[in-house]
Each structure stands twice: as C-alpha cells, then as structure tokens.
Design an enzyme around this catalytic site. Structure first.
Site, PDB file in Angstrom:
ATOM      1  N   CYS A   1     -52.157 -18.587 -80.344  1.00 62.53           N
ATOM      2  CA  CYS A   1     -51.182 -18.754 -81.423  1.00 62.53           C
ATOM      3  C   CYS A   1     -51.299 -17.612 -82.443  1.00 62.53           C
ATOM      4  CB  CYS A   1     -51.337 -20.133 -82.061  1.00 62.53           C
ATOM      5  SG  CYS A   1     -49.870 -20.625 -83.007  1.00 62.53           S
TER       6      CYS A   1
ATOM      7  N   HIS B   1     -51.026 -23.793 -77.655  1.00 63.25           N
ATOM      8  CA  HIS B   1     -52.410 -24.224 -77.898  1.00 63.25           C
ATOM      9  C   HIS B   1     -53.007 -24.845 -76.633  1.00 63.25           C
ATOM     10  CE1 HIS B   1     -52.846 -23.627 -82.274  1.00 63.25           C
ATOM     11  NE2 HIS B   1     -51.532 -23.752 -82.269  1.00 63.25           N
TER      12      HIS B   1
ATOM     13  N   GLU C   1     -56.044 -25.632 -76.151  1.00 66.81           N
ATOM     14  CA  GLU C   1     -57.204 -26.470 -76.461  1.00 66.81           C
ATOM     15  C   GLU C   1     -56.866 -27.939 -76.677  1.00 66.81           C
ATOM     16  OE1 GLU C   1     -56.120 -24.604 -80.526  1.00 66.81           O
ATOM     17  OE2 GLU C   1     -55.707 -24.316 -78.396  1.00 66.81           O
TER      18      GLU C   1
END
Length: 520
Positions: free
Chosen positions: A86, A176, A178
């Site tokens: 990001c 993202h 994660e």
C-alpha cells in the site's frame, strides 16, 4: 526486543498502519523471525538486525505530502529483497522515479486482481488470466511506475495493483496481503520470504526457548528474581521460562485479591507448587482489596485501587524476602512495539499490566522479560513446549482487574460471590456443549439492576445476569457468538435455579465496534 543481529530475519518498517502487526504475524507463521521498527529509526534497526529482506507497511500518511515517511537510501543500496504494501508501494514509486497522485476514486474494501504477467512470487499460487480477491484501503494511487518495473496485476481502480522489478527483487502491491480478507495474502508473504529472500523457515519455539534460557542466565547471573504470578498465561509462561533458567533463584508471588474466577487461585497454586516445584508465595489479600473496593462504581477508580493495592501488597511481600535484583514480567511484543507519530518522534507505548506497572522503579529492580519478542499465540505455543496443559494454555482471556469490572456499579462481597457462581455455571455449560474452543471469550456480568420474578409461590426481587460470548482473532474487533436458543435456555435455567440472588438472565448481542468486549 533483541539488541543484536538475527540471522535469517525480516525487517518490517512501520509507516503507521493499523495492521502492521499482522504483517509480522504472517512472516512468523512461515517460521521466520521478524521485527517491526518505526520508520524514524529504521536505519538503526536495519544496522542492528542485519535482515535478509525488508517489508514496508501501509500508512495513513500521503506520499504526496512534504516530509512524508520515506525508505532510507541505505536499504535500497543494500541489494536486499523489498516488499512494499500500500503506502510502501507508493513510497517505492515516489523514491525510485515513478509517480503517485491523489486518487479520484478512493478504494476501500474488497477488490479483484486480474493477473496479467507471471513472476516467481506467484509460483504455486496464481497464473496469468486468473482472478483473485484482495483487500484495498487507499486514497492515493500510483500513476507511473519506476524504470525497471513491470505490471503483474491490475484491479478496476488500480492499474498498478501489483508491480515488480524482479532483477532487484522489488515487489510492491496496492492491496493488503496481511489481512484475512485477502485469502492468498499469507501465501504471497510466504513466497516472498522463502522463494524470493531465500530464508529457511527454521525459527521455532524450541529454538526460542533455548535462546531465552541462555539469555536469562547471562542477565541474572547468581542474583535473585521475583515474579508476579497472576494465574494468566503470560505471567505463567514467563515464570516457567525464568525458573528453567535460574531454578531456586526465582520466587513467585501470587496476590489473591478475591477477584479471580471460581477456584482459580487454588488451582494455580496447586499446579505450580506440585507439578512444577516452583517457590510460590500465595498471599491472601481478599479482605484488603474487597474492603476498599466496596461501594466503588467508577470503572477507572476500581482499576486504580486494584493497581495501587497490588503494588503495596507486592512490595510488602518482596521486603519479607529480603528484596531481589530482578523483576520477572510477562511483557509481550505488542506491548513494546513503538507506535508511529507523524507530528514528531515515535512514542513508545508500554501497556503495563495493571499489577506490575511502576514496580521496577519503586523497588529499584531490573526487568527480566523473556516473552518480549513474542505474540500471544506464540506464547501459547511456548507454554505447550514448557509442558503447560492445553486446558490452561487455551483458557479465555481474563482482565487484570478481574471480576471487579464485570460488576458494573458498586462492588460487594455478595455480588462477587454471586457472579463467580454464575460465571462458573455458564463456562461449564459451554464446555459440556463442546463450544469452549470455538469462542474467543465468554463470561457472565452481574448488572446493577434488580427485577421482579416469581420462584415457587413467592415474589423475588433479584439481580440480572448478562451472558457475553464473542468470536475474534485478536480482540481488536469481535462479533457476538451465535448460540442456538436451546443452549441459552439451558444455561439461563441452571443459573437461575442454582445461584441465589439472580432471577433473570439476558444475552449480549453487541459486536465490537460499536461496543467493547468487556462491559467496563
């Protein structure tokens, strides 16, 4: 946090994202050690850790703003693999000759990637022409990529959603990976760590245990350690690890304040004295704590009273022992990670346990914190490694102030006894139904409300008990557990029939946000 180089590690530079810790969790899940450092001290962290790869986090900042966070040039010059997420992608592009602009269409939530080119990072995961769900959360967007980069994947609002310079092993994504809402994100991070950076996944709890024991022995030498044992997982695992390192040089003190769950203090004492042969002092301070808490209704005042009394009681017991040079604590990694501030330097946020906050300074002791590099789930694995039973390791979280904050309004001995019994019955029903491990946290709350009821031929005017159960990953967000009505009816009936003082039971269906998990 380790103060030395760590072979086969990953450095995560935190630009202020709310989910940076999730990056670290994903890396560690691959069997690779990593550390998070704030961008302001990333050069020092890089020099100290000597990592084999670097990951750049997201950020609430704009890469277009003057003075916005940047990657130190020394990291680009190192030749190490870099993965930008990001904002991490945006600053890579801004620093290496690409272009970033304010987005006309902000992109938040679910998006779909179209894979346009193959790369080593996609091996065993994605193929050209396939479509995959990811999670976006950005306003600015890349509009031109730096020399040497190529576009690997796009989304409807992000034409440069996934870019790479494979010669330099630079990978950057606008989404993202994660978060759990990107289903293949964990595998992407694993591929980066193993396939691109070439790091072997051999970091384990057994290796951590051996290293921690060695470090504790080196730190403590022949001096004495005291440890505040709360009965929780963190302090228990820390105590066992310290005991393994220095044996009888450790004394644990369990301050029983009368705010624990049913039989909890006795169970903890029995387990540690009999099974682990730990030198444990059990202090009965129930009258002292409950006496001062009686009639106090403000939650913050309750916490302050409990914290102050704990410190006073602990100090008194420590003096009886002749003092000690070290204080053992179950501090975890999230407690010591520096938070990122854009108005100045990093602010170190230590979430001191209410019991031990201030003790080291007041008692002139040095800290022994053998868990300060671990996340909560890793502490549970270490506890299992140390031989703690699954029934103990897998217990639901319990607040430091205990039942005092599950009694909204004034605390009395009678109310604590009523709550303790109701809570025990509720948890017993959950276990009987085989639901305990499916629920992140469950407990009873005794409300400061009395209602009219009919029991037998008589009228009653007794307390209301609220039942709470939530599902969560880390406690940051939570949803109420969706019981079937038969279970709730069974639990409510038992509580009303078996606990004198309760004549009505309700179930809390509030999620977090907007509510919190605990009531106070």
């Amino acid at each position: 946090m380790t103060q030395t180089a760590h072979p086969d590690s990953v450095l995560i530079i935190d630009f202020g994202s709310q989910v940076t810790q999730l990056i670290a969790r994903r890396v560690r899940e691959t069997g690779v050690y990593c550390e998070i450092v704030p961008f302001q001290s990333s050069e020092e962290g890089f020099a100290r850790l000597k990592p084999k790869a670097v990951i750049l986090s997201g950020s609430p900042a704009s890469a277009l703003d003057e003075g916005s966070p940047r990657v130190p040039q020394v990291i680009f010059d190192s030749g190490l693999p870099i993965f930008g997420i990001c904002y991490g992608q945006q600053t890579i592009c801004a620093q290496l000759g690409g272009k970033v602009e304010a987005g006309h269409h902000r992109e938040f939530g679910r998006a779909f990637l179209e894979i346009e080119q193959d790369c080593k990072l996609f091996e065993g995961l994605w193929s050209v022409g396939s479509r995959h769900q990811v999670w976006m959360s950005h306003g600015d967007r890349v509009t031109a990529i730096p020399p040497g980069f190529r576009v690997l994947a796009t989304s409807s609002n992000a034409p440069f959603a996934f870019i790479a310079d494979e010669a330099r092993k630079y990978y950057a994504v606008q989404f993202h990976p994660e978060v759990v809402h990107t289903p293949d994100g964990a595998k992407l991070i694993q591929n980066f760590v193993h396939n691109i950076a070439g790091i072997t996944g051999d970091w384990s709890m057994s290796a951590y245990r051996a290293k921690a024991v060695e470090q504790i022995r080196a730190q403590v030498g022949d001096k004495r350690v005291i440890c505040a044992l709360s009965g929780g997982v963190d302090s228990s695992v820390a105590a066992l690890l310290i005991h393994e390192a220095v044996g009888d040089q450790l004394t644990c003190i369990l301050v029983d304040h009368g705010l624990m769950r049913k039989n909890e203090a006795a169970d903890v004492v029995a387990m540690f004295k009999e099974h682990y042969n730990l030198h444990l002092i059990h202090v009965d301070a129930i009258d002292r704590f409950v006496g001062e808490l009686e009639g106090v209704s403000d939650p913050e005042t309750k916490r302050k009273i409990i914290g102050r009394l704990f410190i006073e009681t602990f100090e008194e017991e420590a003096k009886k022992l002749g003092g000690a040079d070290f204080l053992g604590q179950g501090t975890l990694y999230p407690d010591v990670i520096e938070s990122v501030s854009f108005s100045g330097g990093p602010s170190v946020t230590i979430k001191s346990h209410h019991n031990v906050g201030g003790l080291p300074d007041r008692m002139n002791m040095k800290l022994v914190e053998p868990l300060r590099e671990l996340f909560k789930d890793e502490v549970r694995v270490l506890g299992k490694e140390l031989g703690l039973p699954d029934s103990f390791i897998g217990r639901h979280p319990f607040p430091g102030p205990g039942l005092a904050i599950r009694c909204p309004g004034g605390v009395t001995r009678e109310k604590l006894d009523i709550l303790r019994e109701a809570d025990a019955i509720y948890l017993d029903e959950i276990r009987k139904a085989g639901l305990y491990d499916a629920i992140w946290q469950a407990f009873a709350v005794l409300l400061p409300v009395q209602t009219v009821g009919v029991m037998g031929d008589g009228r009653t005017y007794e307390f209301v008990c609220a039942l709470r159960a939530v599902t969560s990953v880390d406690g940051m967000t939570a949803d109420f557990y969706h019981y079937d009505m038969e279970f709730l009816g069974r639990a409510a009936t038992r509580i009303i029939n078996e606990v004198r003082g309760i004549n009505r039971v309700v179930y809390d269906v509030t999620s977090k946000p907007p509510g919190t998990i605990e009531w106070e």
